[in-house]
Scaffold this active site. Structure first.
Site, PDB file in Angstrom:
ATOM      1  CE  LYS A  90      34.934  48.358  37.430  1.00 21.25           C
ATOM      2  NZ  LYS A  90      35.054  47.005  38.041  1.00 21.25           N
ATOM      3  CB  SER A 126      31.798  45.052  36.696  1.00 23.26           C
ATOM      4  OG  SER A 126      32.942  45.118  37.528  1.00 23.26           O
ATOM      5  CB  SER A 147      35.050  42.756  37.616  1.00 23.26           C
ATOM      6  OG  SER A 147      33.684  42.509  37.735  1.00 23.26           O
TER       7      SER A 147
HETATM    8  N1  GLN Z   1      30.319  39.318  37.674  1.00 27.09           N
HETATM    9  C1  GLN Z   1      30.467  39.238  39.088  1.00 27.09           C
HETATM   10  C2  GLN Z   1      29.340  39.961  39.764  1.00 27.09           C
HETATM   11  O1  GLN Z   1      28.463  40.342  39.089  1.00 27.09           O
HETATM   12  C3  GLN Z   1      31.806  39.793  39.493  1.00 27.09           C
HETATM   13  C4  GLN Z   1      31.830  41.272  39.484  1.00 27.09           C
HETATM   14  C5  GLN Z   1      33.147  41.834  39.906  1.00 27.09           C
HETATM   15  O2  GLN Z   1      34.176  41.157  39.925  1.00 27.09           O
HETATM   16  N2  GLN Z   1      33.121  43.087  40.293  1.00 27.09           N
HETATM   17  O3  GLN Z   1      29.300  40.135  40.940  1.00 27.09           O
END
Ligand code: GLN
Length: 488
Positions: free
Chosen positions: A80, A155, A179
């Protein structure tokens, strides 16, 4: 097609000298060429460097190094775009880092390399890991390999899509509120968020430091156990990493879950669930029962407050963490009349809409006069949420829930409605607030279109062995993980 194999399958073939690491790497590169113009999991990759790493691994294999010594020797793993890999680009899905190249390796990356992995490619993500669909990337959307009109989750959408599209054997992602688990569920892979402090965060660009954890995406539970073991352990460069012994996680995968108690949280049976997702999760619970687990209804009474609490804590931390991107120290710069003007222009041009929204929210909840009402209160509720789990774990060995309320949604479907988007994390967020480990594994499909459904298992702090054992027993008894996206 060696790219189709799991880590343990490829390691066995490499160990027998039946195939070479170069052939495996080349198969991944060919697959990227074939499918990634559509999927767009990768932001970049350096084919020549990847093949050179493969050749080095082949030399070590030829001179007798084994996978008992280096468990990832010759295995292609993609990363990532939020983790530092020396001499590779690091953009966090954002324009603000410009042409930044990492001067060093994150600890997790250092450990992958020490275990012999080929660390290649930068995977797409929501900008600074803020999002649930990978639509917030500054570099375009990633498509779900099961249905390319849909999002892969986020994400870490690129990390999930790359594994599901067989473009690498495994990948790394990060999980602040879901995420890893959410995209793993939506793309039909295995994804694990370890206990907070299990894996060093050194070299991970921080979003919300008290919630962020690094974790693997793999094609089966055994591979997750392998990667977790390689990456875990205390690190003097991350003071929140915990000096807890690192077990042999794969040794826990013995299929014996008879007598284990699994909690089903009453509060997670929400309305508005997709009926096919509900049905798949209910069938999975029945299957776990058939394997000898005992299902117990439990209560996590503060569940309702989790999303609100998360969006206060996470944005507060993000507003502080992202202050460093000012056009002076890293990446892109837009010149201005004076320093303040330069900061404003750089940040105005460099950050996308969601990142700006979070910085504004986070600054607000920390500002004087509002700090007590929002931030401090959220911290207290966070403690209550953690206590809910610790109390539940006095009665059960693990907790079982859906990973997401719906399967992958259409690209664009929720982009204009941040609140709807935030709600796609209702089942994953509490786990980060509590600091406990969670895994998502495939547990079936919807019909028409055929989309993967994920089952989430939550464990006690440092209880990864237990959730891996349960996940593995379930996986081996069903075989959902063997289904592959058709990639028309
Ligand atoms: N979807 C969540 C957010 O937008 C979690 C994102 C994540 O785990 N990095 O913050």
């Amino acid at each position: 097609m060696l790219n189709q194999l799991t880590i343990s399958e490829l390691a066995a073939k490499l160990g027998q000298r039946e195939v070479s690491s170069r052939e495996a790497m080349q198969d991944c590169l060919d697959q990227i060429q074939r499918v990634d113009t559509t999927i767009h999991a990768f932001l970049s990759h350096d084919a020549a460097d990847a093949l050179a790493q493969a050749d080095a691994a082949d030399q070590q294999l030829a001179s007798g190094t084994t996978h008992a010594q280096k468990p990832l020797l010759g295995i292609p793993i993609a990363i990532k775009d939020v983790l530092a890999v020396k001499n590779q680009p690091l953009n966090c899905g954002s324009k603000i880092l410009g042409k930044f190249i990492s001067p060093y390796d994150a600890t997790a990356i250092e450990k992958l390399k020490a275990a012999g992995a080929i660390v290649f490619g930068r995977l797409n993500m929501d900008e600074f890991a803020m999002g649930s669909s990978t639509e917030n990337s500054a570099f375009g959307v990633t498509r779900n390999p099961w249905d390319t009109t849909r999002i892969p989750g986020g994400s870490s959408g690129g990390s999930a899509a790359a594994v599901a599209a067989q473009e690498c054997l495994a990948s790394l992602g990060t999980d602040t509120g879901g995420s890893i688990r959410q995209p793993a569920a939506l793309c039909g892979c295995v994804g694990l968020k370890p206990t907070y402090g299990r894996i060093s965060r050194y070299g991970l660009v921080a979003f919300a430091s008290s919630l962020d954890q690094i974790g693997p995406f793999t094609k089966d539970v055994r591979d997750t156990a392998t990667l977790l073991e390689v990456m875990s352990g205390v690190d003097h460069r991350d003071s929140t990493s915990v000096p807890q012994p690192v077990p042999n996680y794969a040794a826990a995968l013995n299929g014996e879950i008879r007598g284990l108690k699994l909690g089903l949280p009453r509060e997670y049976m929400i309305g508005g669930m997709n009926p096919e997702v509900s049905a798949a999760v209910q069938a999975a619970v029945k299957q776990l029962e058939k394997l000898g687990a005992e299902i117990v209804e439990i209560s996590l009474p503060h569940t309702d407050y989790a999303v609100a609490t998360y969006y206060i804590v996470a944005t507060a931390e993000a507003s502080a963490n992202l202050a460093r991107f000012d056009g002076i120290r890293y990446g892109a710069r837009v010149e201005g009349a004076d320093p303040t003007d330069l900061y404003c222009r750089t940040r105005g041009a460099g950050f996308g809409a969601e990142v700006k929204r979070r910085i504004i929210l986070g600054t607000y909840v920390l500002s004087s006069g509002y700090y007590d009402a929002f931030y401090l209160r959220a911290q207290k509720v966070r403690t209550l949420i953690r206590q809910d789990f610790l109390k539940a774990f006095e009665k059960v060995d693990a907790i079982v829930t859906p990973t997401t309320p719906t399967p992958a949604f259409k690209i664009g479907e929720k982009s204009d409605d941040p609140l709807q988007m935030y709600l796609s994390d209702i089942f994953t967020i509490s786990c980060n607030l509590a600091g406990i480990p969670g895994i998502s594994i495939p547990c079936g499909f919807t019909t028409n279109p055929k989309l993967p459904v994920g089952l989430q298992l939550l464990g006690k702090p440092f209880g990864e062995e237990t959730i891996l054992k349960i996940a593995h027993a379930y996986e081996q008894s069903t075989g959902w993980h063997r289904e592959k996206a058709a990639l028309k």
